[in-house]
Scaffold this active site. Sequence first.
Site, PDB file in Angstrom:
ATOM      1  N   GLU A 198     -10.722 -22.870  94.049  1.00 47.63           N
ATOM      2  CA  GLU A 198     -10.096 -21.897  93.145  1.00 47.63           C
ATOM      3  C   GLU A 198     -10.213 -22.281  91.667  1.00 47.63           C
ATOM      4  O   GLU A 198      -9.503 -21.754  90.828  1.00 47.63           O
ATOM      5  CB  GLU A 198      -8.616 -21.680  93.527  1.00 47.63           C
ATOM      6  CG  GLU A 198      -8.366 -20.430  94.364  1.00 47.63           C
ATOM      7  CD  GLU A 198      -8.843 -20.534  95.813  1.00 47.63           C
ATOM      8  OE1 GLU A 198      -9.240 -21.642  96.243  1.00 47.63           O
ATOM      9  OE2 GLU A 198      -8.872 -19.500  96.508  1.00 47.63           O
ATOM     10  N   TYR A 208      -9.589 -25.249  90.334  1.00 50.21           N
ATOM     11  CA  TYR A 208      -8.664 -26.292  89.885  1.00 50.21           C
ATOM     12  C   TYR A 208      -9.427 -27.605  89.632  1.00 50.21           C
ATOM     13  O   TYR A 208     -10.642 -27.685  89.789  1.00 50.21           O
ATOM     14  CB  TYR A 208      -7.543 -26.473  90.910  1.00 50.21           C
ATOM     15  CG  TYR A 208      -6.540 -25.324  90.921  1.00 50.21           C
ATOM     16  CD1 TYR A 208      -5.766 -25.063  89.792  1.00 50.21           C
ATOM     17  CD2 TYR A 208      -6.382 -24.510  92.031  1.00 50.21           C
ATOM     18  CE1 TYR A 208      -4.843 -24.025  89.785  1.00 50.21           C
ATOM     19  CE2 TYR A 208      -5.469 -23.461  92.033  1.00 50.21           C
ATOM     20  CZ  TYR A 208      -4.698 -23.218  90.908  1.00 50.21           C
ATOM     21  OH  TYR A 208      -3.793 -22.187  90.897  1.00 50.21           O
ATOM     22  N   ARG A 227      -9.463 -28.459 100.684  1.00 49.16           N
ATOM     23  CA  ARG A 227      -9.732 -27.031 100.403  1.00 49.16           C
ATOM     24  C   ARG A 227     -10.974 -26.958  99.528  1.00 49.16           C
ATOM     25  O   ARG A 227     -10.970 -27.402  98.379  1.00 49.16           O
ATOM     26  CB  ARG A 227      -8.513 -26.419  99.715  1.00 49.16           C
ATOM     27  CG  ARG A 227      -8.641 -24.954  99.412  1.00 49.16           C
ATOM     28  CD  ARG A 227      -7.873 -24.100 100.409  1.00 49.16           C
ATOM     29  NE  ARG A 227      -7.914 -22.705  99.973  1.00 49.16           N
ATOM     30  CZ  ARG A 227      -6.903 -22.097  99.382  1.00 49.16           C
ATOM     31  NH1 ARG A 227      -5.762 -22.734  99.161  1.00 49.16           N
ATOM     32  NH2 ARG A 227      -7.005 -20.839  99.015  1.00 49.16           N
ATOM     33  N   HIS A 283      -9.990 -18.735  89.917  1.00 49.84           N
ATOM     34  CA  HIS A 283      -9.004 -17.798  89.371  1.00 49.84           C
ATOM     35  C   HIS A 283      -9.579 -16.986  88.215  1.00 49.84           C
ATOM     36  O   HIS A 283      -9.130 -15.876  87.960  1.00 49.84           O
ATOM     37  CB  HIS A 283      -7.740 -18.530  88.917  1.00 49.84           C
ATOM     38  CG  HIS A 283      -6.886 -18.965  90.069  1.00 49.84           C
ATOM     39  ND1 HIS A 283      -6.639 -18.160  91.161  1.00 49.84           N
ATOM     40  CD2 HIS A 283      -6.217 -20.119  90.309  1.00 49.84           C
ATOM     41  CE1 HIS A 283      -5.867 -18.804  92.016  1.00 49.84           C
ATOM     42  NE2 HIS A 283      -5.608 -19.998  91.528  1.00 49.84           N
ATOM     43  N   GLU A 284     -10.553 -17.534  87.509  1.00 47.26           N
ATOM     44  CA  GLU A 284     -11.103 -16.792  86.374  1.00 47.26           C
ATOM     45  C   GLU A 284     -12.222 -15.839  86.791  1.00 47.26           C
ATOM     46  O   GLU A 284     -12.758 -15.119  85.939  1.00 47.26           O
ATOM     47  CB  GLU A 284     -11.605 -17.778  85.310  1.00 47.26           C
ATOM     48  CG  GLU A 284     -12.845 -18.567  85.724  1.00 47.26           C
ATOM     49  CD  GLU A 284     -12.990 -19.887  84.964  1.00 47.26           C
ATOM     50  OE1 GLU A 284     -12.100 -20.751  85.093  1.00 47.26           O
ATOM     51  OE2 GLU A 284     -13.983 -20.058  84.259  1.00 47.26           O
ATOM     52  N   ALA A 285     -12.596 -15.834  88.085  1.00 48.85           N
ATOM     53  CA  ALA A 285     -13.664 -14.929  88.548  1.00 48.85           C
ATOM     54  C   ALA A 285     -13.234 -13.484  88.324  1.00 48.85           C
ATOM     55  O   ALA A 285     -12.054 -13.156  88.444  1.00 48.85           O
ATOM     56  CB  ALA A 285     -13.953 -15.173  90.020  1.00 48.85           C
ATOM     57  N   GLN A 310       2.616  -7.221  94.952  1.00 51.27           N
ATOM     58  CA  GLN A 310       3.688  -6.772  94.063  1.00 51.27           C
ATOM     59  C   GLN A 310       4.900  -7.696  94.016  1.00 51.27           C
ATOM     60  O   GLN A 310       5.461  -7.895  92.955  1.00 51.27           O
ATOM     61  CB  GLN A 310       4.126  -5.360  94.454  1.00 51.27           C
ATOM     62  CG  GLN A 310       3.230  -4.288  93.883  1.00 51.27           C
ATOM     63  CD  GLN A 310       3.723  -2.908  94.248  1.00 51.27           C
ATOM     64  OE1 GLN A 310       3.148  -2.248  95.096  1.00 51.27           O
ATOM     65  NE2 GLN A 310       4.783  -2.475  93.631  1.00 51.27           N
TER      66      GLN A 310
HETATM   67 FE1  SF4 Z   1       2.733  -9.920  98.949  1.00 46.64          FE
HETATM   68 FE2  SF4 Z   1       4.289  -8.743 100.737  1.00 46.64          FE
HETATM   69 FE3  SF4 Z   1       2.571  -7.294  99.276  1.00 46.64          FE
HETATM   70 FE4  SF4 Z   1       1.720  -8.930 101.225  1.00 46.64          FE
HETATM   71  S1  SF4 Z   1       2.973  -7.085 101.453  1.00 46.64           S
HETATM   72  S2  SF4 Z   1       0.879  -8.765  99.197  1.00 46.64           S
HETATM   73  S3  SF4 Z   1       3.150 -10.617 101.020  1.00 46.64           S
HETATM   74  S4  SF4 Z   1       4.325  -8.436  98.514  1.00 46.64           S
END
Ligand code: SF4
Length: 675
Positions: free
Chosen positions: A165, A167, A215, A253-255, A340
């Site tokens: 990622e 890092y 990873r 992350h910058e991709a 979200q």
């Molecule tokens: Fe995140 Fe829940 Fe949306 Fe999945 S459903 S991306 S876990 S907020």
Amino acid sequence: MTDYPHLLAPLDLGFVTLKNRVLMGSMHTGLEETRDWNRVAEFYAERARGGVGLMVTGGIGPNLEGSVLPGASMMTSADDVKNHAVITDRVHRADGRIAMQILHAGRYAYGPKCVAPSPIKSPISPFAPAELDEDGIEKQIADIVNAAVLAQQAGYDGVEIMGSEGYFLNQFLVTHTNRRTDRWGGSYENRMRLPLEVVRRTRQAVGSDFIIIYRLSMIDLVPDGSTHDEVVQLAQAMEKAGATILNTGIGWHEARIPTIATSVPRAAFAWVTKKLMGKVGIPIITSNRINTPEVAEEVLATGCADMVSMARPMLADAHFVAKAAVGRGATIAPCIACNQACLDHTFSGKLTSCLVNPTACHETELVIGKAGRAKTVAIVGAGPAGLSTALTAAQRGHKVTLFDKADEIGGQLNMAKNVPGKEEFRGFVDWYATMLAEAGITVRLGTEAGADDLAGYDEIVIATGVLPRDPRIPGQDGPNVVNYIDVLRGRAAVGKRVAVIGAGGIGFDVSEFLVQEGVSPTLDLPEWMKEWGVTDPAEHRAGLAPDGPQPQAPARQVTLLQRKSEPLGKRLGKTTGWIHRAALRMKGVEFVGGVNYERIDETGLHISFGEARENPKLIEADTVVLCAGQVSERSLADALIARGIGCHVIGGADVAAELDAKRAIDQGTRLAAAM
Ligand code: SF4
Ligand code: NAP
């Protein structure tokens, strides 16, 4: 016989056997930073009870300079060992296994003390890193090894060493970020030296019976990233250095290519991991956009990996594995990959949760227990607010009746699911249907409940949602003007040139709906890869197609407008807004801000700019679509209140402004939890 024989098969690591092939991938939930170790422990223990084979914690810093943020959780002291022991003890008592992720962020660290192989600032951080000298490099290695030793003392079953990622360790591997000319830079052998030394010395320090997951970035998706041959070389060297398992990292992350958003096809990168299968003798884990047991089983059955990592799905449903194991896969709350309540929260400094499961990361605070007294509950509106209230109330033992005047449940979710790239909403509505039936909720569709229908219930919940806002634009009653509901429900004929009024979430969704024709690229992996310029890293370094993104021609010519002068889409999701903006730009959508809507006529939309209403302009359009936000639908609530009947008003009926499913579901769940 299970439906998921590969997924549920144990994995023998020689000194320990994992009970199945499911890894809960690392997530930065912010829980560790609360320092409420009981709460952190309960989050992981709940997932252990849910049957996952192995979990990885959020990234824990090995020192100050490597921590993602000032104040981020570290593993550097005896106190840290004591605190983390609360987690490992609780997880082990729940028959689970857990590894601690050691995350050195390098130049991604959000602080002025950040360090890196070369002093090259990342495009996603305001801080330029200091270039490490030989002693500095030795210190970083020693600190990472020390964190692993302390993790072992804290009772962890292993560590995951974060090497992907973009890092710190990843930064040493590629010339994109490593311009050194000493023994830590230059040739690939030299660039691999630091990650290999980290794993080799960690293995020496922790002994043989301790899991070390490395990873590994299998497709960097940034210029001058690794080739596939380099990935194979690194993987083989990691095995020799003492790694127990290789986990897949996809993209830095910058991709500028989405890797986990909902518009990314399911299991979109499993083929990348598969390219490594057979090249090493240790198990390999694949990752990204795997969110159902069916997809996970298919990935394993087709030889893409030995194990599957799912992170966000374990927020959506802690009991994912346990439900799959007893043939109740349809009851698994699906992660819709919206970001979200998880990543958007993380990047806004808020505690993570989950849109579909507000109890995630709130296990000790939002407890859905049995109610003291079973009540009768009437809920009007089967959108996200009403559905979440109904389900939670029924789970608590209340007797629930759910009304909706539509003939299907889901409310506005039914529009979202028609948007290309938001297909995950389909499974989400299906899940609610399954759960309503399971919970024995009486569902009365096609029923416009009035005040009389609600008499006699102990609790009345009004979740009647929203109505489109009337923007009062002269000419909006013309035959060439439609609203977003009719467009997204496929009821409106839309011409080839379109002006979209309003650039909120729905204006963006409508634009994506209108520029796309035929199969959504989210359901067509080769097309999606072409659209974003992803290719085989064995053919082109880092998996970047030489010609860049090649989207399909847009189905329509769309102009998206707003009155505010700020950039369009500025308020979209923190981690996904850029994807929506880029997707529309790729389709030639024109963004126009700072406008006044003067009038609409048969030629299109007439606008002007600024307070003085200058620079009049015609946006030629066959169709104008109104996406001007929403107002609360409160007529039933007002009628009840006028009669003196008490009710709870939630979701869009409560506050329409920037309503989204996250707020609606959270509010509904919390209301029912307290009922
Ligand atoms: Fe995140 Fe829940 Fe949306 Fe999945 S459903 S991306 S876990 S907020
Ligand atoms: P919104 O985010 O509030 O955006 C409304 C848009 O309309 C803004 O661009 C606003 O910009 C404009 N507007 C407001 N008043 C106006 C007026 N009187 N005349 C003309 N334009 C006006 O609302 P939304 O797009 O309807 O989205 C609602 C919420 O749902 C958001 O939180 C969104 O993230 C979420 N969402 C829902 C769905 C779904 O399918 N249900 C889909 C995507 C997103 P100006 O004021 O600058 O003109």
